[in-house]
Scaffold this active site. Structure first.
Site, short mmCIF file in Angstrom:
data_model
loop_
_atom_site.label_atom_id
_atom_site.label_comp_id
_atom_site.label_asym_id
_atom_site.label_seq_id
_atom_site.Cartn_x
_atom_site.Cartn_y
_atom_site.Cartn_z
N ARG A 137 138.50 -75.75 82.82
CA ARG A 137 139.24 -75.82 84.09
C ARG A 137 140.66 -75.27 83.95
O ARG A 137 141.60 -75.81 84.53
CB ARG A 137 139.29 -77.26 84.62
CG ARG A 137 137.97 -77.99 84.61
CD ARG A 137 136.91 -77.27 85.40
NE ARG A 137 135.61 -77.93 85.33
CZ ARG A 137 134.50 -77.41 85.83
NH1 ARG A 137 134.52 -76.22 86.41
NH2 ARG A 137 133.38 -78.05 85.75
N ASN A 178 136.38 -83.22 76.28
CA ASN A 178 135.03 -82.89 75.80
C ASN A 178 135.21 -82.24 74.43
O ASN A 178 135.58 -81.08 74.33
CB ASN A 178 134.34 -81.92 76.76
CG ASN A 178 134.13 -82.53 78.13
OD1 ASN A 178 133.67 -83.66 78.26
ND2 ASN A 178 134.52 -81.79 79.17
N GLU A 262 129.49 -87.86 81.08
CA GLU A 262 129.07 -86.46 81.16
C GLU A 262 128.58 -85.93 79.81
O GLU A 262 128.96 -84.85 79.37
CB GLU A 262 130.20 -85.58 81.70
CG GLU A 262 130.63 -86.00 83.10
CD GLU A 262 131.70 -85.12 83.72
OE1 GLU A 262 132.52 -84.55 82.98
OE2 GLU A 262 131.70 -84.99 84.96
N LYS A 336 141.25 -92.27 86.68
CA LYS A 336 141.56 -91.17 87.61
C LYS A 336 142.09 -91.71 88.93
O LYS A 336 141.72 -92.82 89.33
CB LYS A 336 140.32 -90.31 87.86
CG LYS A 336 139.96 -89.41 86.67
CD LYS A 336 138.92 -88.34 87.02
CE LYS A 336 138.62 -87.50 85.78
NZ LYS A 336 137.63 -86.43 86.02
N ASP A 341 136.47 -87.53 91.63
CA ASP A 341 136.94 -86.56 90.65
C ASP A 341 137.95 -85.58 91.25
O ASP A 341 137.61 -84.44 91.52
CB ASP A 341 135.73 -85.79 90.09
CG ASP A 341 136.08 -84.97 88.87
OD1 ASP A 341 137.19 -85.13 88.35
OD2 ASP A 341 135.24 -84.16 88.44
N GLU A 369 141.62 -77.71 89.85
CA GLU A 369 140.17 -77.50 89.82
C GLU A 369 139.54 -77.48 91.21
O GLU A 369 138.77 -76.59 91.54
CB GLU A 369 139.52 -78.60 88.96
CG GLU A 369 138.02 -78.52 88.92
CD GLU A 369 137.39 -79.56 88.00
OE1 GLU A 369 138.12 -80.33 87.35
OE2 GLU A 369 136.15 -79.59 87.92
N TRP A 507 124.70 -84.92 90.38
CA TRP A 507 126.04 -85.38 90.06
C TRP A 507 126.54 -86.54 90.92
O TRP A 507 127.69 -86.97 90.79
CB TRP A 507 127.02 -84.20 90.14
CG TRP A 507 126.67 -83.13 89.17
CD1 TRP A 507 125.91 -82.03 89.41
CD2 TRP A 507 127.02 -83.08 87.78
NE1 TRP A 507 125.77 -81.28 88.27
CE2 TRP A 507 126.45 -81.90 87.24
CE3 TRP A 507 127.78 -83.90 86.94
CZ2 TRP A 507 126.59 -81.54 85.91
CZ3 TRP A 507 127.91 -83.54 85.61
CH2 TRP A 507 127.32 -82.37 85.10
C1 GCU Z 1 135.43 -82.98 85.90
C2 GCU Z 1 135.52 -81.59 85.37
C3 GCU Z 1 135.05 -81.51 83.96
C4 GCU Z 1 135.79 -82.53 83.12
C5 GCU Z 1 135.66 -83.90 83.74
C6 GCU Z 1 136.48 -84.96 83.04
O1 GCU Z 1 134.10 -83.37 86.03
O2 GCU Z 1 134.78 -80.73 86.17
O3 GCU Z 1 135.28 -80.22 83.50
O4 GCU Z 1 135.31 -82.55 81.84
O5 GCU Z 1 136.09 -83.86 85.05
O6 GCU Z 1 137.50 -85.37 83.61
O7 GCU Z 1 136.14 -85.40 81.97
#
Ligand code: GCU
Length: 644
Positions: A137, A178, A262, A336, A341, A369, A507
């Site tokens: 992103r 990630n 995720e 968050k 998101d 994003e 999702w």
């Molecule tokens: C969103 C985003 C991802 C990111 C995720 C997160 O889903 O699209 O790229 O990894 O947020 O905050 O972990």
């Protein structure tokens, strides 16, 4: 030096009768030496002919340290003969130095008396930089921390630390949450030396270094067969890992963790909960004063769209609220701002009202994003302001989000672009985020005013750019996604309209539009999400009558002819806002054109390109969203405008 200096680009000031400056400093703290360097460097740019002397100077700056609320606190008094800076620690002197310099640039050599302690103890920037140099992103080029698997430190890194310190940021996670493609190895010896050099640089600027770790590192790095947080071998492994890291890496603050989210590994694989996972790591870093920042962005990302019971918005609340009070004192939960998101409009996350006995910080996203990817101008500061001021009703008083958090983190919008943030205008978000986290009472318009004055010299340009910025979020929201429903963007890339792109996907992000109605019923009759709020919010959100219009479709499913508070139907509101939003975008682009010659060519040209793209895209949003709802509802626009 192939990068801009953004708001730290200091131009000489004219007609000032200061020929010599002295800077004396009684503090030996590392950040104080950066304060001295910053003052010296900036004064030589403000006053190009100035001499630095030890005594009898026209302008005398004295820096010292005294006990205060926090090492980051400071008092600053100044007049046209000099300044006295007292910091609670090195960081306090540094913040005072930046405050003095900012004030001189904005107001000249005026009398000044300021005592300040940062509003929030933890003020963080999270990079989603991958170790191969790409940025998840990222809309501003590539990573300036990583190139081809190596950690790099160069003049850009120094400049970045200066930017962060100048706005009061005191923590920085340098890699993506990630953790992949080899980034799990960041905690090994391979990177210790470089990390330490970076940590040292950051330390000079009062910034703690954070690393995102792979929760399953005992397996991926340690070659063990488990990463069960309750397994003693795993606990021992993390302890020795922390021991090595903290002894080798200067300025390390701790770990940031995305677990069971995720596809990232986490404690669930072993039937454990998030407190088990976080506390295990917390115990490992505790002897070194380390912290574990644990993200609450946890939901089922393999949902069946046919399932209308499961609601992603409820998920983090369900996972974390039962654990309130169960986390170690060096664990901080990162929540968050909204439950989904980083959409252009979301309600405030209900967890902020449910974690009275846990250290929590907020997470916002500077990387645009879902808000135009730095090709569209979208100033996020008023949104942040409203978020911080939002009442959670979790205490009798001191109940706003800004009262209940001990810090804030923002996903970075920077990269190795010349201007750092893709669009020069996106730097206002970074600047403003820092200023707001340092002083949570600042107003969005005052911050924007400050930023434009520090960034652009020309008065017309300043007022035109302020005006664009302050209206930009409203315009973006208008031509994109109506009434809080979110997710009408193209899947994966999250840019451009695709109103049903996510409708049959996994999702958990649906709008449930059909020919009769649109919106998700999250009331007590639906997914019961509205019940996660404290009263009176629960009642307010639960009813169509009292739910704020701007969030109507987030909480309720209503027919197209449902009347909003202003008497307009939902469908007419959708048409009107989409036409208006596009017109607004057109007016920004037109206003930008008048800046030719008033700002530097590079910024001007970059802006022109981006406004062209914003216009193309805004038109596409307008027409696709209007057409989508027209075809479903069959209701014509009252004003007879073109809908396809
Ligand atoms: C969103 C985003 C991802 C990111 C995720 C997160 O889903 O699209 O790229 O990894 O947020 O905050 O972990």
């Amino acid at each position: 030096m192939d990068f801009s200096e953004m708001w730290l680009d200091i131009k000489p000031i004219e007609n000032i009768d200061i020929n010599s400056v002295s800077i004396t400093c009684t503090s030996r703290e590392t950040a104080s030496s950066a304060a001295v360097w910053e003052l010296r460097n900036s004064f030589s740019r403000l006053l190009p002919d100035v001499r630095f002397t030890e005594r009898d100077a026209d302008y005398k700056i004295k820096i010292s340290i005294a006990p205060m609320d926090s090492p980051e606190s400071f008092t600053l008094s100044a007049d046209n003969n000099g300044a006295s800076i007292v910091g609670g620690g090195g960081a306090g002197t540094l913040y005072a130095a930046f405050t003095l310099l900012r004030d001189i640039r904005l107001n000249g050599f005026k009398t000044l008396n300021i005592s300040e302690t940062p509003s929030l103890p933890l003020r963080m920037i999270d990079h989603w930089d991958n170790i191969d140099g790409s940025i998840e992103r990222g809309y501003s080029g590539k990573s300036f921390f990583f190139v081809d698997g190596e950690l790099v430190i160069n003049e850009r890194t120094v400049q970045y630390a200066r930017f962060l310190a100048s706005i009061g940021i005191n923590a920085c996670a340098i890699n993506n949450v990630n953790v992949r493609w080899g980034a799990e190895m960041l905690i090994t010896d391979k990177y210790a030396e470089k990390l330490s050099a970076l940590g040292e640089l950051f330390e000079r600027y009062g910034i703690k270094l954070y690393i995102c770790i792979d929760f399953s590192a005992p397996i991926s790095v340690g070659k063990m067969d488990t990463s069960d947080p309750l397994d003693e071998k795993v606990q021992k492994w993390w302890k020795s890992c922390a021991n090595e890291l903290f002894s080798k890496v200067t300025g390390l603050g701790g770990f940031l963790v995305k677990a069971d989210s995720e596809g990232q590994p986490g404690p669930y694989a072993y039937g454990r909960n998030h407190a088990d996972g976080a506390n295990m790591l917390a115990k490992a870093v505790k002897p070194f004063g380390g912290k574990v920042i644990w993200r609450c962005f946890v939901y089922n990302c393999a949902q069946d769209w046919r399932d209308t019971e499961t609601d992603r918005a409820c998920s983090a609340y369900q996972s974390f609220s039962p654990l309130d009070g169960k986390f170690d004192d060096n664990v901080i939960l990162q929540i968050k701002n909204g439950p989904m998101d980083f959409q252009v409009r979301e309600p405030v996350h209900p967890l902020f009202g449910a974690m009275n006995n846990t250290n929590i910080i907020a997470e916002v996203q500077l990387a645009q994003e879902y808000t135009g990817q730095q090709r569209h101008v979208c100033c996020l500061l008023q949104m942040f302001r409203d978020f911080l001021d939002h009442r959670t009703y979790c205490n009798d008083d001191n109940d706003t989000v800004s009262d209940v958090i001990c810090g804030i983190a923002a996903v970075s919008n920077t990269g190795d672009d010349h201007c750092w943030t893709g669009s020069e205008l996106a730097a206002a978000n970074l600047y403003g985020y820092g200023r707001l986290s340092f002083n949570k009472t600042l107003k969005a318009e005052d911050i924007v005013d400050e930023w434009v004055k520090l960034t652009f010299e020309n008065n017309d340009a300043q007022s035109i750019i302020s005006d664009i910025l302050l209206n930009s979020h409203d315009a973006y929201e208008k031509y994109t996604v109506p009434l809080g429903i979110g997710w009408m963007c193209k899947p994966n890339v999250h840019y451009g309209p695709d109103p049903w792109g996510y409708e049959f996907d996994r999702w958990g992000t649906y709008n449930r539009a059909d020919r009769n109605a649109v919106g998700v019923d999250r009331s007590s009759e639906g997914t019961r999400y509205s019940l996660l709020y404290n009263e009176p919010l629960r009642t307010q959100y639960n009813s169509v009558e009292t739910c704020p219009d701007e969030l109507l479709l987030f909480f309720h499913r209503v027919p197209y002819d449902h009347k909003l508070k202003n008497g307009k139907t939902v469908i007419q509101h959708i048409y009107d806002t989409h036409f208006e939003g596009y017109e607004k975008a057109k007016s920004f682009a037109k206003a930008w054109k008048t800046l030719e010659g008033k700002i530097d060519d590079r910024t001007y040209e970059n802006g022109c390109e981006r406004f062209n793209e914003q216009l193309r895209s805004a038109k596409e949003w307008r027409d696709i969203i209007n057409t989508f709802f027209y075809r479903f509802s069959g209701i014509a626009d009252e004003k007879g405008r073109k809908i396809y």
